[in-house]
Each structure stands twice: as C-alpha cells, then as structure tokens.
Design an enzyme around this catalytic site. Structure first.
Site, PDB file in Angstrom:
ATOM      1  N   VAL A  41       2.871  -9.489 -23.190  1.00  0.00           N
ATOM      2  CA  VAL A  41       3.604  -9.148 -24.413  1.00  0.00           C
ATOM      3  C   VAL A  41       3.445 -10.333 -25.363  1.00  0.00           C
ATOM      4  CG1 VAL A  41       5.838  -8.499 -25.398  1.00  0.00           C
ATOM      5  CG2 VAL A  41       5.250  -7.756 -23.080  1.00  0.00           C
ATOM      6  N   GLU A  42       2.596 -10.157 -26.362  1.00  0.00           N
ATOM      7  CA  GLU A  42       2.282 -11.273 -27.249  1.00  0.00           C
ATOM      8  C   GLU A  42       3.300 -11.388 -28.378  1.00  0.00           C
ATOM      9  OE1 GLU A  42      -1.893 -10.860 -28.268  1.00  0.00           O
ATOM     10  OE2 GLU A  42      -2.449 -11.585 -26.260  1.00  0.00           O
TER      11      GLU A  42
ATOM     12  N   GLU B 157       2.154 -11.657 -15.660  1.00  0.00           N
ATOM     13  CA  GLU B 157       2.820 -12.114 -14.434  1.00  0.00           C
ATOM     14  C   GLU B 157       4.285 -12.455 -14.696  1.00  0.00           C
ATOM     15  OE1 GLU B 157      -0.015 -13.074 -15.695  1.00  0.00           O
ATOM     16  OE2 GLU B 157      -1.527 -13.463 -14.161  1.00  0.00           O
TER      17      GLU B 157
ATOM     18  N   CYS C 205      -3.623 -17.283 -14.821  1.00  0.00           N
ATOM     19  CA  CYS C 205      -3.679 -18.619 -15.423  1.00  0.00           C
ATOM     20  C   CYS C 205      -2.878 -19.598 -14.558  1.00  0.00           C
ATOM     21  CB  CYS C 205      -3.143 -18.585 -16.855  1.00  0.00           C
ATOM     22  SG  CYS C 205      -1.344 -18.424 -16.982  1.00  0.00           S
TER      23      CYS C 205
HETATM   24  N1  THU Z   1      -2.742 -13.572 -19.940  1.00  0.00           N
HETATM   25  C1  THU Z   1      -1.971 -12.995 -18.971  1.00  0.00           C
HETATM   26  O1  THU Z   1      -1.196 -12.074 -19.247  1.00  0.00           O
HETATM   27  N2  THU Z   1      -2.048 -13.490 -17.726  1.00  0.00           N
HETATM   28  C2  THU Z   1      -2.905 -14.476 -17.317  1.00  0.00           C
HETATM   29  O2  THU Z   1      -2.838 -14.921 -16.182  1.00  0.00           O
HETATM   30  C3  THU Z   1      -3.933 -14.952 -18.249  1.00  0.00           C
HETATM   31  C4  THU Z   1      -3.648 -14.690 -19.687  1.00  0.00           C
HETATM   32  C5  THU Z   1      -2.637 -13.062 -21.311  1.00  0.00           C
HETATM   33  C6  THU Z   1      -1.933 -13.981 -22.261  1.00  0.00           C
HETATM   34  C7  THU Z   1      -2.494 -13.538 -23.597  1.00  0.00           C
HETATM   35  O3  THU Z   1      -1.701 -12.447 -24.075  1.00  0.00           O
HETATM   36  C8  THU Z   1      -3.879 -13.013 -23.267  1.00  0.00           C
HETATM   37  O4  THU Z   1      -3.931 -12.851 -21.859  1.00  0.00           O
HETATM   38  C9  THU Z   1      -5.016 -13.943 -23.707  1.00  0.00           C
HETATM   39  O5  THU Z   1      -4.828 -15.215 -23.187  1.00  0.00           O
END
Ligand code: THU
Length: 142
Positions: free
Chosen positions: A46-47, A58, A89
């Site tokens: 969710v950005e 996660e 990540c």
């Molecule tokens: N993102 C995740 O949701 N989980 C991760 O483990 C890696 C990155 C999302 C964050 C952001 O909305 C998009 O991927 C690009 O980085």
C-alpha cells in the site's frame, strides 16, 4: 508442506497482489502465509504519495496475522506483478523473523529456504532479553 499447499499459497499471494495499491512504483506485491494453526493470511503493498510511508506487502500480512488471532508463520510466499516469487526486502525479513515458527519455510526465487538462510545471524528478542535482564539485576542491587 505438500505441493498443493504451496500452490494455494501462491494463488493467495497473486490474489493479494491484484489488490495492491502501487500507483507510484507500479510494482504490485502480494504475500501469503500459513500460520501454525492452519490459517491462510495475505497482504499487499500500500503505497503513499509520501513514498517513505509505503507499507510493504509483508507489513500488511503481519498485521493480518494479529488481526485474525496471532500465532507463528509456517510457510510464506511473496510474488511480483507477474506472479513470480519475489525476495522480501531486508526490513521485511526482520518482520517475518519476529513471527517465524522454527519450521518456517519461505518460497524464494532460488527455491525453498529456512528463515536462517534468508536472514543469517538474525537479531531477535533474545538479544535484548540477555542484556536487559542482566542490567535489571545490576539496577536492583545498586
Ligand atoms: N515491496 C514489498 O511490498 N515488499 C518487499 O519485500 C519489497 C518491496 C514493495 C514496496 C513498494 O511499494 C514496491 O514494492 C517497490 O519497492
């Protein structure tokens, strides 16, 4: 874990990914896991216009873990917008580690891995408790 269960986890992760809010990166992510009591939970990223306020998939999954009754994670899968396995990540590896059952297996791009393989030498509650316990002993004897 049987292959059908991994397939189910993958499908749940894809379904969550399709609900992601990722207008800035255009990189939707879905995550799904099985808990020790057999629940399947999921989450999506969710950005936010303030990019740093973005929630990873996660984070959303761990919130759902507690919102639906808590417990530990037994199996975990994460996918990108193509439905391919995605490596969590670094921050999310730490989030997963906190709630990992000892038997947790993660579906990584390189194959199935344990939490110790995904986050070697991981930091956890015991690292705090060792030090805080000994400090509180010192404090009470002062
Ligand atoms: N993102 C995740 O949701 N989980 C991760 O483990 C890696 C990155 C999302 C964050 C952001 O909305 C998009 O991927 C690009 O980085």
């Amino acid at each position: 874990m049987e292959e059908t269960v991994w397939q189910q986890l993958h499908d749940e992760a894809v379904a969550a990914m399709q609900r992601a809010y990722a207008p800035y990166s255009r990189f939707p992510v879905g995550a799904a896991a099985i808990t020790t009591d057999g629940r399947i939970i999921s989450g999506c990223n969710v950005e936010n216009a303030a990019y740093g306020a973005t929630l990873c998939a996660e984070c959303s999954l761990i919130s759902q873990l507690f919102a639906t009754g808590g417990g530990k994670l037994l199996a975990f899968a994460c996918v990108n917008g193509r439905g391919e396995a995605l490596a969590p990540c670094g921050r999310c590896r730490q989030l997963l580690s906190e709630h990992a059952d000892d038997r947790l297996i993660l579906a990584m791009p390189a194959g199935h891995m344990s939490i110790d393989e995904v986050l070697p030498g991981r930091f956890g509650a015991s690292n705090i408790h060792d030090v805080v316990d000994s400090q509180s002993v010192i404090n009470t004897t002062e």
